[in-house]
Motif scaffolding. Sequence first.
Motif, mmCIF file in Angstrom:
data_model
loop_
_atom_site.group_PDB
_atom_site.id
_atom_site.type_symbol
_atom_site.label_atom_id
_atom_site.label_comp_id
_atom_site.label_asym_id
_atom_site.label_seq_id
_atom_site.Cartn_x
_atom_site.Cartn_y
_atom_site.Cartn_z
ATOM 1 N N ILE A 291 0.850 -1.186 0.000
ATOM 2 C CA ILE A 291 0.000 0.000 0.000
ATOM 3 C C ILE A 291 0.887 1.237 0.000
ATOM 4 O O ILE A 291 1.644 1.477 0.947
ATOM 5 C CB ILE A 291 -0.952 0.013 1.209
ATOM 6 C CG1 ILE A 291 -2.006 -1.086 1.059
ATOM 7 C CG2 ILE A 291 -1.630 1.379 1.354
ATOM 8 C CD1 ILE A 291 -3.099 -1.063 2.090
ATOM 9 N N LYS A 292 0.803 1.982 -1.074
ATOM 10 C CA LYS A 292 1.520 3.247 -1.190
ATOM 11 C C LYS A 292 0.587 4.378 -0.782
ATOM 12 O O LYS A 292 -0.614 4.173 -0.586
ATOM 13 C CB LYS A 292 2.020 3.440 -2.616
ATOM 14 C CG LYS A 292 2.970 2.338 -3.084
ATOM 15 C CD LYS A 292 3.366 2.533 -4.537
ATOM 16 C CE LYS A 292 4.291 1.412 -5.011
ATOM 17 N NZ LYS A 292 4.644 1.555 -6.449
ATOM 18 N N ALA A 293 1.149 5.587 -0.696
ATOM 19 C CA ALA A 293 0.348 6.725 -0.267
ATOM 20 C C ALA A 293 -0.853 6.945 -1.172
ATOM 21 O O ALA A 293 -1.961 7.236 -0.705
ATOM 22 C CB ALA A 293 1.206 7.987 -0.199
ATOM 23 N N GLU A 294 -0.669 6.771 -2.488
ATOM 24 C CA GLU A 294 -1.790 6.978 -3.401
ATOM 25 C C GLU A 294 -2.876 5.921 -3.210
ATOM 26 O O GLU A 294 -4.062 6.179 -3.433
ATOM 27 C CB GLU A 294 -1.312 6.993 -4.849
ATOM 28 C CG GLU A 294 -0.553 5.764 -5.316
ATOM 29 C CD GLU A 294 0.956 5.945 -5.224
ATOM 30 O OE1 GLU A 294 1.668 5.372 -6.076
ATOM 31 O OE2 GLU A 294 1.417 6.661 -4.307
ATOM 32 N N ASP A 295 -2.469 4.721 -2.787
ATOM 33 C CA ASP A 295 -3.458 3.671 -2.512
ATOM 34 C C ASP A 295 -4.250 4.011 -1.249
ATOM 35 O O ASP A 295 -5.476 3.866 -1.218
ATOM 36 C CB ASP A 295 -2.764 2.319 -2.335
ATOM 37 C CG ASP A 295 -1.954 1.909 -3.552
ATOM 38 O OD1 ASP A 295 -2.461 2.061 -4.673
ATOM 39 O OD2 ASP A 295 -0.809 1.447 -3.377
ATOM 40 N N ALA A 296 -3.542 4.445 -0.215
ATOM 41 C CA ALA A 296 -4.219 4.837 1.018
ATOM 42 C C ALA A 296 -5.191 5.978 0.748
ATOM 43 O O ALA A 296 -6.314 6.007 1.272
ATOM 44 C CB ALA A 296 -3.193 5.249 2.077
ATOM 45 N N ARG A 297 -4.772 6.917 -0.086
ATOM 46 C CA ARG A 297 -5.635 8.049 -0.440
ATOM 47 C C ARG A 297 -6.918 7.564 -1.104
ATOM 48 O O ARG A 297 -8.033 8.001 -0.764
ATOM 49 C CB ARG A 297 -4.874 9.004 -1.365
ATOM 50 C CG ARG A 297 -5.628 10.300 -1.685
ATOM 51 C CD ARG A 297 -4.756 11.236 -2.513
ATOM 52 N NE ARG A 297 -3.560 11.663 -1.764
ATOM 53 C CZ ARG A 297 -2.319 11.257 -2.045
ATOM 54 N NH1 ARG A 297 -2.095 10.426 -3.052
ATOM 55 N NH2 ARG A 297 -1.307 11.683 -1.314
#
Length: 384
Positions: free
Chosen positions: A370-376
């Motif tokens: 999970i990258k930041a864009e996924d969390a977003r």
Amino acid sequence: MKRYKLKSPGIVYSGSDSLDNIREILKYGVEKVAVFSDKSIIKAGLVDLVLAKLDDAGIKYEVIDDLPAEPSCDQAQAVVDTFKETEADLIVAVGGGSVMDIAKLASVLSTDDYNVRDLLENPGLAKKQVRTLMIPTTAGTGSEATPNSIVLVPEKELKVGIVSEEMIADYVILDAVTIKNLPRTIAASTGVDALAHAIECYTSKKANPFSDMYALESLALILGNIEKACDDPEAVEAKEAMMVASFYAGVAIAAAGTTAVHALSYPLGGKYHIPHGVSNAMMLVPVMRFNEPMCRSRFAAVYDRVKPGDNKVTEEEKSEWLVNRLGEIVENLEIPTKLSSYGVPKEDLEVLVSSGMEVKRLLDNNMREIKAEDARALYLQLMQ
């Protein structure tokens, strides 16, 4: 071959009238008991059930009931300081996750050598000082089985887990009488918390034969009993199944650990004080749908466990069934799934992303990165 281990509570009592086993525990050189609970549990009369056993045995005790829900590290320390004055040699925790978590901290903090904030920095300092008996009054947190204590760090607006095997309980009593009259909203949110524990541990990168055994059985029990246990006050067998399932899921946490559902839910509780079970329920389906491509065979195995012998369904269809079933449970139990229910503004999205990505201990367990864009994107699903 991977290396793995299992550490669980010393003695676990379950079944009808399990509270009677308190008398057995008191035989082991107990002179004074500190009973940890909160005022709502006391008002419900559940602590009286325990105190009656202590009175019958002629054991001295003090009740510590000023325990806040979802405590900060400093609130937990204040309770620990109160406990030190009792000089008790057994802690009995009667309550939900917050009560048991603080009791576990107290069990390793009767010394002045270190405090709660020290353990946040270095959990390895913890050494068991006082034996503990955990009596859960919800079927969900699994805290009675785990080495974890979750506290809010106010300056970070984030919940953080202190993890030490020294905090694992010496005794556990699972007695369905303690959850018979649990309000539906609490039964639902804590039940889904257990569901999250089980599915996360089963799909964790640290999953192993020990955790799989407990997590899979927990999932089977929860999927078959959670709605009845929440909806029918007289469904004793379903409630007993949920208590065992919650405990099994807690053991699975000790062996494998949770993943992104819990990681991304921590900021929701830390900043907005959304109840832990509710925040996990919000994140459950979005995260599991995100994880599905990497967890398909595991999801299908859950289907096979609860629907054995169905060979006409593809692995993909089995996996999709499980994700849909998770959503169905959350919907049937009427748990809020939108952040607007708790006044969370869309303007706080980046704060959530930043905070969630800090929970590396759990994100690193997630089968799909999970990258930041996924969390977003996951948080955005809760804002639409």
